[in-house]
Design an enzyme around this catalytic site. Structure first.
Site, mmCIF file in Angstrom:
data_model
loop_
_atom_site.group_PDB
_atom_site.id
_atom_site.type_symbol
_atom_site.label_atom_id
_atom_site.label_comp_id
_atom_site.label_asym_id
_atom_site.label_seq_id
_atom_site.Cartn_x
_atom_site.Cartn_y
_atom_site.Cartn_z
ATOM 1 N N HIS A 298 3.673 6.899 -6.809
ATOM 2 C CA HIS A 298 2.965 8.058 -7.338
ATOM 3 C C HIS A 298 3.901 9.257 -7.440
ATOM 4 C CE1 HIS A 298 -1.417 9.830 -7.335
ATOM 5 N NE2 HIS A 298 -0.831 9.913 -8.506
ATOM 6 N N HIS B 218 0.834 -1.204 0.000
ATOM 7 C CA HIS B 218 0.000 0.000 0.000
ATOM 8 C C HIS B 218 0.870 1.255 0.000
ATOM 9 C CE1 HIS B 218 -3.570 2.445 1.398
ATOM 10 N NE2 HIS B 218 -2.571 3.208 1.836
ATOM 11 N N GLU B 219 1.788 1.323 0.949
ATOM 12 C CA GLU B 219 2.630 2.513 1.048
ATOM 13 C C GLU B 219 3.526 2.665 -0.182
ATOM 14 O OE1 GLU B 219 1.870 4.647 3.110
ATOM 15 O OE2 GLU B 219 0.631 3.426 4.427
#
Length: 688
Positions: A474, A467-468
């Site tokens: 991004h 997730h991180e």
């Protein structure tokens, strides 16, 4: 005096080992002076209304300031000491005052209006036009059009909000660090995994004591709640965690006054801006149009999820009564009974599974996923760090060209905020044809290695790491030339979780799990039979988990969608009302969820916690594109690791950052607007 490492050129990597608390205030003061001059110069009406004359010099000057402040904030979060905290808190009002001053700078606001009115504005790149438009919006939301007493009051509110949020965060950190339970009777520890007990014994020894030191840090707290057979022990830790930073715990850390103050300040701020409520203010920059749209979305999702949650709870209660002899399921029994039920139903335990997920193997597998999907290379590289736990990763193109740096800090420790998060020290930027590469932090709170034995991660830990990493990608894979359109600077908050939640899906794919797993003792990969049981349990209690997140999100939105603040009594009453509407589990009356809810009061998610569920719709739908690609290639050993679809996701979502609205980026990738179907299917809630 030794050169201040916080004043190093932005093009250099920071020498973290050399940063001292006494560097922070001098660096901030010097860089604030430079930035103030740049702002005043950019506001000069005599300047030509061009990007090169106004925006670029402003970005260059402010970039140094925000880079130094990012470093200071990061250190304050991960290696907090009294000296560092004092220095950070001394600089915080200076930063807040500057930010407020910029937001209220009428001359700079007018200059941006001139940019938007320039004869050639229509011929500017879409990214630059968007940055100017967002700047004008942000000026209005920063109170630039306020006058007189309202203007002065707005500045006071901004300063106090920053201080109150920082104190809230400190109270949570200090309360968790201060709480411990020393157990000297080994029989009370029956059922707790050996590695957790080993760490607890080592923690006691560090304090010069015998026995086992239990804490509220997640690597200790969660296994105790899941595995400790001693019900009173579970109750003690549950009460400790449930009363963190409240009047029910150590009163000196009580966050009640800060919650009341923050809610009052936020309501007053939104009132000054003519927006009625803080929710309305925050939603000016989101995909969702207003609070009504959000609450309808959440309540619709709750109506779909609650029947599944009620079924989950009925099954758990029946099992607890029939198999565990627990006549009444107490809150401190839920995790324990759930783990026993999972073991009974799916013939595995989380502790058994985590022996296969060693940190080195998981990282290698994660890097492999990223390399296959996005055609990049990740290699650990020597860098100066703030703690021996931290290490650097160089991210490169396939041809070896540098893309950026990723700093990993994965273990829990004293003085480090709990949770997991990503932040950016330096954004990608192109200046005079030169690419400045991004630098990103990824922070978690996993169990550390036990002696010579590698650290082991639960499958939930693995999901957290993926997730991180999605957040990090991004920023790292951005191809945006202007920092004003970087992902973390301008992507709508309710879309920022798209890449992170998207990445979680790969943790369930057999082709990926094979790369992630190697038993800590034998080196054997996770057996297929155990993997199948893990996948079968994927939606175990998914209904209960869904309504829990909806509870948080609806509470947050309703709390902030009111024109005035609230007393702590009213806050707790509202939370109870929300639970009556959507929840199936109800904590004791002394439980104090809001007091440690840093997301809402110190983490930027106030009136925004719904973003997790909102973005889940986007992420599940995006991942479905990879499932569709895999279905077209049956027998392909890569499964959903489809490079072509990965390249499209990188190009249309990751690379564009905030250079266009998130809805447009999603549509460019998916070819249509998002649909909720994939989320319901992935969550096992698409049928009865």
């Amino acid at each position: 005096m030794t050169q201040n490492p916080l004043l190093a050129p932005v093009s250099d990597l920071v020498d973290y080992a050399a940063v001292k608390p006494e560097h922070i205030v001098p660096a901030v003061e010097e860089l604030l002076g430079i930035a103030r001059k740049a702002v005043d110069h950019a506001a000069d009406a005599a300047l030509a209304p061009t990007w090169e004359a106004v925006v670029e010099p402003l970005d260059t000057a402010s970039e140094r300031l925000w880079r130094a402040w990012s470093v200071a904030g990061h250190l304050n979060a991960v290696v907090n000491t009294p000296e560092l905290r004092e220095a950070y808190n001394a600089a915080l009002p200076l930063i807040t005052e500057f930010s407020t001053w910029v937001g209220l700078h009428e001359g700079l606001y007018q200059q941006y209006q001139r940019l938007a009115a320039a004869p050639d504005f229509a011929s500017w790149s879409p990214v630059r036009r968007r940055i100017v438009d967002m700047a004008l919006r942000d000026f209005r939301l920063s109170g630039v059009e306020l006058q007189g007493a309202d203007r002065e009051r707005y500045a006071q509110i901004s300063d106090r909000e920053a201080q109150a949020s920082q104190k809230f965060s400190e109270n949570v950190l200090d309360a968790i660090d201060a709480w411990s339970l020393l157990v000297d009777d080994e029989s009370r520890l029956a059922g707790i995994p050996a590695d957790v007990l080993s760490a607890a014994r080592a923690a006691a020894e560090e304090d010069g004591k015998t026995g086992w030191k239990l804490t509220l840090k997640m690597p200790c707290y969660l296994p105790v709640m899941q595995y400790a057979q001693d019900r009173t022990l579970r109750e003690a830790l549950y009460r400790g965690y449930g009363t963190v930073a409240s009047e029910q715990g150590d009163a000196k850390f009580d966050n009640s006054p800060l919650i009341e103050e923050l809610l009052s300040l936020r309501a007053e701020e939104s009132g000054l801006l003519g927006l009625g409520t803080y929710a309305s203010l925050r939603l000016q920059t989101r995909m969702a149009r207003d609070a009504g749209e959000v609450t309808v979305f959440l309540r619709d999702l709750a109506a779909r999820a609650k029947p599944f949650a009620q079924r989950d709870l009925a099954e758990l209660k029946a099992y607890a009564t029939g198999e565990l002899g627990l006549d009444e399921l107490q809150p401190w029994d839920v995790a324990f009974a759930s783990e026993r039920l999972r073991e009974s139903r799916y013939a595995y335990s989380e502790d058994e599974v985590k022996q296969y997920f060693t940190e080195p193997r998981v990282l290698a597998g994660l890097f492999d996923v990223i390399e296959k999907l996005f055609d990049v290379r990740l290699t650990e590289t020597p860098v100066s760090t703030w703690h021996s736990d931290a290490r650097g990763v160089r991210v490169e193109r396939a041809d070896g060209g540098l893309i950026g740096y990723l700093y990993l800090d994965l273990y829990a420790r004293s003085g480090k905020q709990s949770g997991a998060w990503v932040d950016s020290e330096r954004a990608r930027r192109v200046v005079a044809g030169h690419v400045q590469t991004p630098v990103v932090y990824l922070t978690c709170n996993f169990s550390r290695p036990n002696g010579d034995r590698a650290a082991v991660l639960t499958h939930d830990d693995v999901i957290t790491l993926f997730h991180e990493t999605g957040h990090a990608l991004h920023a790292l894979l951005s191809e945006v030339d202007e920092p004003g359109a970087a992902a973390f600077a301008s992507v709508e908050w309710d879309a920022i979780e798209l890449p992170s939640q998207f990445m979680e899906n790969f943790c369930w794919e057999w082709a990926v799990v094979q790369k992630l797993s190697a038993h800590v003792d034998t080196g054997e990969p996770l057996p297929r039979a155990l993997y199948d049981r893990l996948v079968a349990a994927r939606n175990f209690q998914s209904g209960m988990q869904a309504v829990r997140q909806i509870e948080f999100a609806l509470f947050d939105m309703l709390m902030h969608d009111r024109p005035k603040g609230a007393t702590i009594t009213e806050v707790l009453a509202l939370l109870q009302e929300v639970r009556q509407e959507v929840a199936v589990l109800f904590p004791p009356s002394w439980h104090r969820l809001p007091h440690a809810f840093s997301h809402l009061f110190a983490g930027g998610y106030g009136a925004g916690y719904y973003s997790y569920k909102w973005a889940e719709v986007l992420s599940a739908d995006a991942y479905e594109a990879f499932e569709e690609a895999a279905a077209k290639q049956p027998g392909n050993p890569l499964g959903t690791l489809d490079p072509e679809t990965g390249a499209r996701f990188r190009r249309e979502v990751l690379a564009v950052g905030g250079s266009r609205p998130a809805a447009e980026s999603f549509a460019a990738f998916r070819g249509r607007a998002p649909r909720i179907d994939a989320l319901l299917r992935h969550s096992g809630m698409s049928g009865s």
